[in-house]
Structure formats: C-alpha cells, structure tokens
Scaffold this motif. Structure first.
Motif, PDB file in Angstrom:
ATOM      1  N   PHE A 282      19.112 -13.516  37.635  1.00  0.00           N
ATOM      2  CA  PHE A 282      18.635 -14.895  37.824  1.00  0.00           C
ATOM      3  C   PHE A 282      19.318 -15.597  38.987  1.00  0.00           C
ATOM      4  O   PHE A 282      18.783 -16.554  39.537  1.00  0.00           O
ATOM      5  CB  PHE A 282      18.882 -15.693  36.536  1.00  0.00           C
ATOM      6  CG  PHE A 282      17.632 -15.985  35.755  1.00  0.00           C
ATOM      7  CD1 PHE A 282      17.231 -17.271  35.477  1.00  0.00           C
ATOM      8  CD2 PHE A 282      16.853 -14.937  35.286  1.00  0.00           C
ATOM      9  CE1 PHE A 282      16.079 -17.528  34.751  1.00  0.00           C
ATOM     10  CE2 PHE A 282      15.710 -15.176  34.555  1.00  0.00           C
ATOM     11  CZ  PHE A 282      15.315 -16.473  34.284  1.00  0.00           C
ATOM     12  N   HIS A 283      20.505 -15.159  39.377  1.00  0.00           N
ATOM     13  CA  HIS A 283      21.293 -15.953  40.308  1.00  0.00           C
ATOM     14  C   HIS A 283      21.501 -15.287  41.654  1.00  0.00           C
ATOM     15  O   HIS A 283      22.410 -15.659  42.408  1.00  0.00           O
ATOM     16  CB  HIS A 283      22.644 -16.294  39.660  1.00  0.00           C
ATOM     17  CG  HIS A 283      22.484 -17.013  38.365  1.00  0.00           C
ATOM     18  ND1 HIS A 283      22.709 -16.423  37.142  1.00  0.00           N
ATOM     19  CD2 HIS A 283      22.055 -18.264  38.086  1.00  0.00           C
ATOM     20  CE1 HIS A 283      22.451 -17.275  36.179  1.00  0.00           C
ATOM     21  NE2 HIS A 283      22.048 -18.401  36.728  1.00  0.00           N
ATOM     22  N   CYS A 284      20.680 -14.296  41.959  1.00  0.00           N
ATOM     23  CA  CYS A 284      20.749 -13.702  43.293  1.00  0.00           C
ATOM     24  C   CYS A 284      20.366 -14.764  44.326  1.00  0.00           C
ATOM     25  O   CYS A 284      19.312 -15.391  44.229  1.00  0.00           O
ATOM     26  CB  CYS A 284      19.813 -12.505  43.388  1.00  0.00           C
ATOM     27  SG  CYS A 284      19.861 -11.693  45.005  1.00  0.00           S
ATOM     28  N   GLY A 285      21.217 -14.955  45.326  1.00  0.00           N
ATOM     29  CA  GLY A 285      20.980 -16.014  46.296  1.00  0.00           C
ATOM     30  C   GLY A 285      19.971 -15.661  47.364  1.00  0.00           C
ATOM     31  O   GLY A 285      19.443 -16.539  48.045  1.00  0.00           O
ATOM     32  N   LEU A 286      19.657 -14.381  47.528  1.00  0.00           N
ATOM     33  CA  LEU A 286      18.686 -13.964  48.529  1.00  0.00           C
ATOM     34  C   LEU A 286      17.337 -13.769  47.861  1.00  0.00           C
ATOM     35  O   LEU A 286      17.156 -12.898  47.008  1.00  0.00           O
ATOM     36  CB  LEU A 286      19.139 -12.653  49.188  1.00  0.00           C
ATOM     37  CG  LEU A 286      18.344 -12.205  50.422  1.00  0.00           C
ATOM     38  CD1 LEU A 286      18.464 -13.233  51.542  1.00  0.00           C
ATOM     39  CD2 LEU A 286      18.797 -10.834  50.897  1.00  0.00           C
ATOM     40  N   ARG A 287      16.376 -14.595  48.235  1.00  0.00           N
ATOM     41  CA  ARG A 287      15.042 -14.554  47.617  1.00  0.00           C
ATOM     42  C   ARG A 287      14.006 -15.082  48.594  1.00  0.00           C
ATOM     43  O   ARG A 287      14.307 -15.881  49.486  1.00  0.00           O
ATOM     44  CB  ARG A 287      15.023 -15.373  46.329  1.00  0.00           C
ATOM     45  CG  ARG A 287      15.488 -16.815  46.510  1.00  0.00           C
ATOM     46  CD  ARG A 287      15.595 -17.559  45.186  1.00  0.00           C
ATOM     47  NE  ARG A 287      16.739 -17.129  44.394  1.00  0.00           N
ATOM     48  CZ  ARG A 287      17.024 -17.608  43.183  1.00  0.00           C
ATOM     49  NH1 ARG A 287      16.239 -18.521  42.628  1.00  0.00           N
ATOM     50  NH2 ARG A 287      18.079 -17.193  42.520  1.00  0.00           N
ATOM     51  N   GLY A 288      12.783 -14.628  48.441  1.00  0.00           N
ATOM     52  CA  GLY A 288      11.700 -15.063  49.312  1.00  0.00           C
ATOM     53  C   GLY A 288      10.540 -15.629  48.517  1.00  0.00           C
ATOM     54  O   GLY A 288      10.338 -15.274  47.348  1.00  0.00           O
ATOM     55  N   PHE A 289       9.770 -16.505  49.144  1.00  0.00           N
ATOM     56  CA  PHE A 289       8.631 -17.139  48.471  1.00  0.00           C
ATOM     57  C   PHE A 289       7.704 -17.704  49.523  1.00  0.00           C
ATOM     58  O   PHE A 289       8.099 -17.946  50.676  1.00  0.00           O
ATOM     59  CB  PHE A 289       9.097 -18.252  47.525  1.00  0.00           C
ATOM     60  CG  PHE A 289      10.156 -19.142  48.124  1.00  0.00           C
ATOM     61  CD1 PHE A 289       9.817 -20.261  48.865  1.00  0.00           C
ATOM     62  CD2 PHE A 289      11.504 -18.824  47.971  1.00  0.00           C
ATOM     63  CE1 PHE A 289      10.786 -21.064  49.437  1.00  0.00           C
ATOM     64  CE2 PHE A 289      12.486 -19.621  48.539  1.00  0.00           C
ATOM     65  CZ  PHE A 289      12.134 -20.741  49.271  1.00  0.00           C
TER      66      PHE A 289
END
Length: 381
Positions: free
Chosen positions: A153-160
C-alpha cells in the motif's frame, strides 16, 4: 507537443539527491523515446532545490500548503502529461526504470502500483519495523477493508492517468495521501495493476520526513474512518449477537458451568454488550449517510435500498413499541416488588424482569433518536 508522461516529485530540501532523480527520469525519456516532463512540487525548500531543478530543465511548481499530500496534489494538477508518475526525490526509487508502469498505463489501467516486496528491498533501504510490521499490517488491513489487490500500500513509486486522478478526488494532505489513492481507486472500481519495483537506501544524509509512529497512525486512522463497516458495523454485530445470546440464555434462570454460576449479574453485563453493540450499528448507519452525502464515499445500490427500507416512520413505530414493552415489564416488576412490601429484593426473578425492561426501553429510545437524526442527514436525498 503535450507530454505523454509527467514525473512528479514532491520536494522539501532535497538538494543532495534531487539532481540524480531528475537526470534518471530525463535519461528514461531519451532512452525510451517518451515525450515527458519532470515536475518538482516544491513545498518550501530552503536549500536551493528549486535552482537545481530549473538548471536541469525541470519545471518547478511552488506549493505553499505544507504536507506530502498537498505537495503532490499541487504538482499533479500542474502536470501536463496524459499519465503521471509520482515518486520521492530521495533516490530510493529508480526513475530510469519506469517502462513497466508506462506499459500498464498504455494498456488502459488507471493506477499502477509498485511492489517493493516483489521487486526487492536492498539492505538498509527499509527500517525493520516498516518492513515486517508497519507495511505488511497496514497493507493487509487495506486489502481486507476495501477488497484491494495491492500487496504494498505504501510504495512511493506509482503511476496513474491524469483522468483517473480527478476521478479519485483525493482530499488528504499528509502521508496518508498514499493510502487514500488506493482506497479511492478501489471504491470507485478503477482498474489497478501492480508491478515489481526495487527500493534502494535513501541517498540523503539527513533523516527522512516520515515519522514511523505518527504517520503509521495517520494511515491506520484513515483506513478505519473510510471503512465504517469494519469500524462500527462488524464490531457492533458481534457485541449484539454475544449480548443477545447470553441474555436469552439467562432469562429463564442461572447457568452453571463447572464451579461457576452465571446469574443476573452476568445478565446485566450481557444487556450492556447488546446496547453497546446496537449503538455501534446505529453509528454505522449515521456515518454511512454522512460520508456518502458529503462525497467522501461513493453511492451504491445498497445505499439506495437502505433509504427505502429504513424510514423515520418505521423507526418511530418500532422504537415506540420497544419503549412500551419496557414500561410494561417495569410495571410487572414493580407489582412483584409491591408483593414484597417494597422490601429488599432477594429473589433474582424480579431482576430478570428489570434488566430486560431497562434494555428494551433504552433500545426503543435509541431507535427513535436514530430515526430522527437519520432522516435529518438524508434530507438532501
């Protein structure tokens, strides 16, 4: 031309590692021939981070409102790309390896999360408590409460996609912003994917902005408040069933198990459990109405059926019946006491009438008050 991908980095005094993060992102754009931009959402840096970013060709967006969530919201809104990647500017995430995220976004996924537990956590990259307690527990709660497929839940690398970001309608301003993004996406049935990612040690010499206990509590608090079913309904039903079963069993007489006898005193506690559990259930109903009518949670068919089945008139009738039952039992108990010439009650049979009488009356009053307040909250509907 409009960029396809905007890399947004929140920044608060990141001079030590900001340059290498920007250069990795720009190197990715050049190597993969992606039209992209780097947006630095500066949250009031005083170490020259803004100049470093501008000198490297990144766009700096000043966000005066303090907080991790505020910085990211400001940066993402200013981003011009079709898709956004967000990640910390501490060199713990590899911005040169964003292709797995972009491929999933191009496939039509609304949110693509990294998973550090699948990709790998390098030695010294994550504190022991975060790795073996905080992240696993909070991620488990998130999956349980919101039926989310995300393992980290807390991975700082994410795309959207930028379109999905506006659908999420995110409101939190602190570190819990990371949890809200997943929760909101899950509640609104957005398409979510997960890719492995590697976490490296923080490249800064100063301590991170993250506070283990304070920010961990903020994440947990957010998950609880956004799930009234788990916060109120399930504990309430458990207490009601426990209290109701024990109360019914003790109404006919004492129960002896081994050398222990359960009598009217246990009945009193059981009635208390029943009342407390019922209060929890009522709070679930009120919270559900408030959160939905104020746009905090999405409206569902189940919610519409709730209003059709629960009306103020029905509640007033049921509440009044329970109050009358309570009054009737009280009068019956009073007549038994009168037969004792109002002396000391040594016979527990009278108490077996008094406890249900009080319980019934209190349940009736609670239902009446709930029905009135429930209708007030739903006036908008």
């Amino acid at each position: 031309m409009k960029p396809e991908l905007s890399v947004v980095m929140p920044c608060l005094n990141e001079a030590e590692t900001l340059a290498v993060c920007i250069q990795k992102a720009q190197g990715f754009f050049e190597r993969e021939q992606v039209k992209g931009e780097v947006v630095i959402a500066d949250n009031g840096s005083t170490d020259g981070s803004q100049k470093i970013a501008r000198d490297l060709g990144a766009r700096v967006v000043n966000v005066p409102e303090k907080g991790y969530g505020n910085a990211l919201i400001g940066g993402i809104k200013a981003a011009e790309g079709t898709y956004c990647m967000m990640g910390d500017a501490d060199d713990s995430y590899d911005f040169s390896n964003m292709m797995p995220y972009l491929e999933k976004l191009r496939e039509g996924y609304d949110l693509v999360m990294g998973n550090r537990f699948k990709g790998g956590i390098k030695k010294g990259a994550m504190p022991f408590l975060h790795r073996y307690l905080g992240n696993p527990v909070l991620s488990f709660i998130g999956r349980l409460f919101f039926n989310s497929p995300i393992g980290d839940f807390h991975c700082g690398l994410r795309g959207f996609s930028k379109e999905a970001f506006y659908k999420m309608d995110l409101k939190t301003t602190g570190m819990e912003f990371a949890s809200e993004m997943i929760v909101s996406s899950s509640l609104k049935n957005l398409k979510i994917a997960e890719v492995p990612t590697i976490l490296s040690p923080d490249g800064r010499s100063r301590p991170p902005h993250l506070n283990t206990w304070r920010d961990g509590w903020r994440h947990l608090r957010f998950l609880l408040l956004y799930s009234p079913q788990w916060l109120f309904l399930i504990p309430g039903l458990f207490l009601m069933i426990l209290g109701g079963v024990v109360s019914i069993a003790l109404l006919t007489g004492p129960i002896t198990i081994g050398n222990t006898t359960f009598d009217v005193h246990t009945l009193l506690f059981a009635a208390g459990f029943l009342l407390i559990g019922f209060q929890f259930v009522l709070f679930y109903g009120l919270t559900k109405v408030f959160t939905v009518e104020n746009g905090l949670l999405p409206k569902s068919n189940k919610y519409d059926r709730l209003f059709k089945s629960i009306t103020m008139e029905k509640g007033l009738i049921v509440g009044a019946i329970l109050v009358f039952i309570g009054v009737g039992l009280s009068l019956y108990a009073y007549s038994n006491w009168q037969e004792l010439n109002y002396g000391d009650i040594t016979n527990n049979s009278i108490l077996r009438k008094v406890v249900p009488a009080i319980t019934s009356g209190l349940l009736g009053v609670q239902i009446i008050l709930f029905s009135l307040f429930f209708s007030i909250l739903g006036l908008k509907k």
